[in-house]
Every structure is written in C-alpha cells, then in structure tokens.
Design a protein around this motif. Structure first.
Motif, PDB file in Angstrom:
ATOM      1  N   GLN A   1       0.749  -1.226   0.114  1.00 61.73           N
ATOM      2  CA  GLN A   1       0.095  -0.024  -0.002  1.00 61.73           C
ATOM      3  C   GLN A   1       0.984   1.155   0.062  1.00 61.73           C
ATOM      4  OE1 GLN A   1      -3.147  -0.311  -0.225  1.00 61.73           O
ATOM      5  NE2 GLN A   1      -3.886   1.637   0.079  1.00 61.73           N
ATOM      6  N   VAL A   2       0.391   2.170  -0.900  1.00 64.88           N
ATOM      7  CA  VAL A   2       1.127   3.372  -0.700  1.00 64.88           C
ATOM      8  C   VAL A   2       0.309   4.602  -0.474  1.00 64.88           C
ATOM      9  CG1 VAL A   2       2.685   5.196  -2.296  1.00 64.88           C
ATOM     10  CG2 VAL A   2       2.904   2.425  -2.741  1.00 64.88           C
ATOM     11  N   GLN A   3       0.630   5.327   0.511  1.00 61.10           N
ATOM     12  CA  GLN A   3       0.070   6.357   1.075  1.00 61.10           C
ATOM     13  C   GLN A   3       0.440   7.949   0.173  1.00 61.10           C
ATOM     14  OE1 GLN A   3      -0.189   6.316   5.392  1.00 61.10           O
ATOM     15  NE2 GLN A   3      -2.331   4.971   4.951  1.00 61.10           N
ATOM     16  N   LEU A   4      -0.426   8.547  -0.138  1.00 61.44           N
ATOM     17  CA  LEU A   4       0.078   9.678  -0.932  1.00 61.44           C
ATOM     18  C   LEU A   4      -0.741  10.921  -0.300  1.00 61.44           C
ATOM     19  CD1 LEU A   4      -0.714   8.621  -4.506  1.00 61.44           C
ATOM     20  CD2 LEU A   4       1.701   8.521  -3.420  1.00 61.44           C
ATOM     21  N   GLU A   5       0.095  12.110   0.158  1.00 60.25           N
ATOM     22  CA  GLU A   5      -0.405  13.049   0.974  1.00 60.25           C
ATOM     23  C   GLU A   5       0.138  14.375  -0.264  1.00 60.25           C
ATOM     24  OE1 GLU A   5       0.905  11.454   5.310  1.00 60.25           O
ATOM     25  OE2 GLU A   5       1.678  13.201   4.189  1.00 60.25           O
ATOM     26  N   GLU A   6      -1.010  15.017  -0.489  1.00 64.56           N
ATOM     27  CA  GLU A   6      -0.947  16.179  -1.222  1.00 64.56           C
ATOM     28  C   GLU A   6      -0.942  17.630  -0.423  1.00 64.56           C
ATOM     29  OE1 GLU A   6      -3.986  13.883  -3.854  1.00 64.56           O
ATOM     30  OE2 GLU A   6      -3.682  14.307  -1.617  1.00 64.56           O
ATOM     31  N   SER A   7      -0.316  18.504  -0.679  1.00 68.05           N
ATOM     32  CA  SER A   7      -0.302  19.751  -0.072  1.00 68.05           C
ATOM     33  C   SER A   7       0.110  20.868  -1.346  1.00 68.05           C
ATOM     34  CB  SER A   7       0.720  19.777   0.850  1.00 68.05           C
ATOM     35  OG  SER A   7       1.858  19.635   0.306  1.00 68.05           O
ATOM     36  N   GLY A   8      -0.288  22.019  -0.800  1.00 63.39           N
ATOM     37  CA  GLY A   8       0.340  23.129  -1.523  1.00 63.39           C
ATOM     38  C   GLY A   8      -0.926  23.767  -2.617  1.00 63.39           C
ATOM     39  N   GLY A   9      -2.077  23.298  -2.397  1.00 62.35           N
ATOM     40  CA  GLY A   9      -3.191  23.988  -3.023  1.00 62.35           C
ATOM     41  C   GLY A   9      -3.679  25.334  -2.402  1.00 62.35           C
ATOM     42  N   GLY A  10      -4.693  25.997  -2.836  1.00 60.69           N
ATOM     43  CA  GLY A  10      -5.053  27.175  -2.127  1.00 60.69           C
ATOM     44  C   GLY A  10      -5.750  28.039  -3.154  1.00 60.69           C
ATOM     45  N   LEU A  11      -5.938  29.355  -2.687  1.00 61.30           N
ATOM     46  CA  LEU A  11      -6.752  30.399  -3.393  1.00 61.30           C
ATOM     47  C   LEU A  11      -5.802  31.319  -3.970  1.00 61.30           C
ATOM     48  CD1 LEU A  11      -9.410  31.857  -4.238  1.00 61.30           C
ATOM     49  CD2 LEU A  11      -9.251  33.162  -1.963  1.00 61.30           C
ATOM     50  N   VAL A  12      -5.995  31.462  -5.353  1.00 63.82           N
ATOM     51  CA  VAL A  12      -5.082  32.391  -6.114  1.00 63.82           C
ATOM     52  C   VAL A  12      -5.969  33.309  -7.206  1.00 63.82           C
ATOM     53  CG1 VAL A  12      -4.516  30.739  -7.811  1.00 63.82           C
ATOM     54  CG2 VAL A  12      -2.771  32.622  -7.230  1.00 63.82           C
ATOM     55  N   GLN A  13      -5.489  34.228  -7.565  1.00 64.10           N
ATOM     56  CA  GLN A  13      -6.136  34.977  -8.546  1.00 64.10           C
ATOM     57  C   GLN A  13      -5.674  34.378  -9.942  1.00 64.10           C
ATOM     58  OE1 GLN A  13      -5.126  39.372  -7.727  1.00 64.10           O
ATOM     59  NE2 GLN A  13      -7.191  39.429  -6.725  1.00 64.10           N
ATOM     60  N   ALA A  14      -6.610  34.916 -10.931  1.00 59.82           N
ATOM     61  CA  ALA A  14      -6.403  34.367 -12.195  1.00 59.82           C
ATOM     62  C   ALA A  14      -4.721  34.977 -12.822  1.00 59.82           C
ATOM     63  CB  ALA A  14      -7.516  34.768 -13.171  1.00 59.82           C
ATOM     64  N   GLY A  15      -4.058  34.104 -13.387  1.00 60.61           N
ATOM     65  CA  GLY A  15      -2.641  34.718 -13.568  1.00 60.61           C
ATOM     66  C   GLY A  15      -1.928  34.291 -12.822  1.00 60.61           C
ATOM     67  N   GLY A  16      -2.282  33.779 -11.540  1.00 59.71           N
ATOM     68  CA  GLY A  16      -1.095  33.820 -10.547  1.00 59.71           C
ATOM     69  C   GLY A  16      -0.572  32.054 -10.732  1.00 59.71           C
ATOM     70  N   SER A  17       0.079  31.839  -9.846  1.00 60.57           N
ATOM     71  CA  SER A  17       0.800  30.393  -9.778  1.00 60.57           C
ATOM     72  C   SER A  17       0.566  29.690  -8.343  1.00 60.57           C
ATOM     73  CB  SER A  17       2.435  30.480 -10.177  1.00 60.57           C
ATOM     74  OG  SER A  17       2.373  31.046 -11.299  1.00 60.57           O
ATOM     75  N   LEU A  18       0.598  28.319  -8.380  1.00 63.09           N
ATOM     76  CA  LEU A  18       0.547  27.489  -7.216  1.00 63.09           C
ATOM     77  C   LEU A  18       1.598  26.277  -7.766  1.00 63.09           C
ATOM     78  CD1 LEU A  18      -3.110  27.341  -6.334  1.00 63.09           C
ATOM     79  CD2 LEU A  18      -1.068  28.397  -4.918  1.00 63.09           C
ATOM     80  N   ARG A  19       2.087  25.478  -6.678  1.00 63.07           N
ATOM     81  CA  ARG A  19       2.876  24.485  -6.911  1.00 63.07           C
ATOM     82  C   ARG A  19       2.437  23.331  -5.856  1.00 63.07           C
ATOM     83  NH1 ARG A  19       9.247  22.968  -6.725  1.00 63.07           N
ATOM     84  NH2 ARG A  19       8.905  23.101  -4.391  1.00 63.07           N
ATOM     85  N   PRO A  20       1.401  22.540  -6.049  1.00 67.71           N
ATOM     86  CA  PRO A  20       0.986  21.405  -5.116  1.00 67.71           C
ATOM     87  C   PRO A  20       1.977  20.410  -5.213  1.00 67.71           C
ATOM     88  CG  PRO A  20      -0.815  22.109  -6.698  1.00 67.71           C
ATOM     89  CD  PRO A  20       0.340  22.740  -7.344  1.00 67.71           C
ATOM     90  N   SER A  21       2.369  19.848  -4.262  1.00 66.01           N
ATOM     91  CA  SER A  21       3.225  18.532  -4.004  1.00 66.01           C
ATOM     92  C   SER A  21       2.553  17.529  -3.796  1.00 66.01           C
ATOM     93  CB  SER A  21       4.415  19.029  -3.025  1.00 66.01           C
ATOM     94  OG  SER A  21       3.985  19.241  -1.765  1.00 66.01           O
ATOM     95  N   CYS A  22       3.083  16.131  -3.963  1.00 62.49           N
ATOM     96  CA  CYS A  22       2.627  14.896  -3.533  1.00 62.49           C
ATOM     97  C   CYS A  22       3.676  14.120  -3.246  1.00 62.49           C
ATOM     98  CB  CYS A  22       1.918  14.342  -4.917  1.00 62.49           C
ATOM     99  SG  CYS A  22       1.658  12.842  -4.563  1.00 62.49           S
ATOM    100  N   ALA A  23       3.451  13.803  -1.815  1.00 63.98           N
ATOM    101  CA  ALA A  23       4.406  12.851  -1.170  1.00 63.98           C
ATOM    102  C   ALA A  23       4.134  11.557  -0.791  1.00 63.98           C
ATOM    103  CB  ALA A  23       4.845  13.664   0.180  1.00 63.98           C
ATOM    104  N   ALA A  24       4.982  10.627  -0.663  1.00 67.76           N
ATOM    105  CA  ALA A  24       4.736   9.300  -0.042  1.00 67.76           C
ATOM    106  C   ALA A  24       5.553   8.968   1.141  1.00 67.76           C
ATOM    107  CB  ALA A  24       5.063   8.326  -1.169  1.00 67.76           C
ATOM    108  N   PRO A  25       5.121   9.295   2.160  1.00 71.53           N
ATOM    109  CA  PRO A  25       6.011   9.223   3.442  1.00 71.53           C
ATOM    110  C   PRO A  25       6.339   7.776   3.671  1.00 71.53           C
ATOM    111  CG  PRO A  25       4.196  10.781   3.822  1.00 71.53           C
ATOM    112  CD  PRO A  25       4.133  10.045   2.557  1.00 71.53           C
TER     113      PRO A  25
END
Length: 127
Positions: A1-25
């Motif tokens: 079994q592989v557990q995955l954890e996402e982080s780094g989402g959020g609220l941003v204005q159009a034209g902006g940037s985000l960088r979600p990440s996915c980790a497998a501790p």
C-alpha cells in the motif's frame, strides 16, 4: 500500500501560480509513475499531467500544456505540479495518484491506470 499526501493547494487570482506537491512518506516513490488528475465542481475527474518513474517522460492534458509542469524528486519521494497562468476554469480538487510501471505512457491519461490515490487538495482560481 502506498499512501499519498498532497499539499500546496489554495486560493489564487487568475494569472497567478501555485505548486502543489505529492509525497509518499516512508515509501520509495521511484518505482511508480505519478499523475495529477482533477475534479471540478459537478464534473468528472480528468487527467492533468503524469510523469514516468524516472522523470524522463511527461504527459499533459491539452488544457494545461504550456502552463503546467510536472516534475519529481525521487530522493525526497515528492512529485510537484507547477501551475502558472492559472485560469478560473482550473478550479478543482487536484489528486495525485501512483501507478505501477511497465505500461504505455499514453495509458497514464486514464484514471483507471492508477493504483493509489491521495485525498486531494483544493485549488481555487478567482477571476
């Protein structure tokens, strides 16, 4: 079994940037291809991007090509989705998923290829 954890989402204005990440501790991530898929409100979950186990090949949905970049750091068991020039239509819950290797790269565009899923991270783009 592989557990995955996402982080780094959020609220941003159009034209902006985000960088979600996915980790497998605690797990070696390098044996799996990893994809990002998203589900917008009232819509089905769709493919966004995928990267092979080595990082040597990447795949993108046409809607994000040129704006999003998927990458991985196997030494740290983490996969990233750099999202630039965000649009309101990018608003969705973003899921990372891991797939066993050995399949054609095009198959990673299907959610049915993936064996393990994270819980998702919300990305909201305001106009």
């Amino acid at each position: 079994q592989v557990q995955l954890e996402e982080s780094g989402g959020g609220l941003v204005q159009a034209g902006g940037s985000l960088r979600p990440s996915c980790a497998a501790p605690g797990r070696t991530f390098s044996a799996y291809a990893v994809g990002w898929l998203r589900r917008a409100p009232g819509k089905e979950r769709v493919f966004v991007a995928a990267v092979t186990w080595s990082g040597g090949s990447t795949y993108y949905a046409d809607s994000v090509k040129g704006r999003f970049t998927i990458s991985r750091d196997n030494a740290n068991n983490t996969v990233y989705l750099q999202m630039n020039s965000l649009k309101p239509e990018d608003t969705a819950v973003y899921y990372c998923a891991a797939a066993r290797t050995g399949y054609p790269g095009s198959s990673y565009r299907s959610e049915y290829r993936y064996d393990y899923w994270g819980q998702g991270t919300q990305v909201t783009v305001s106009s």
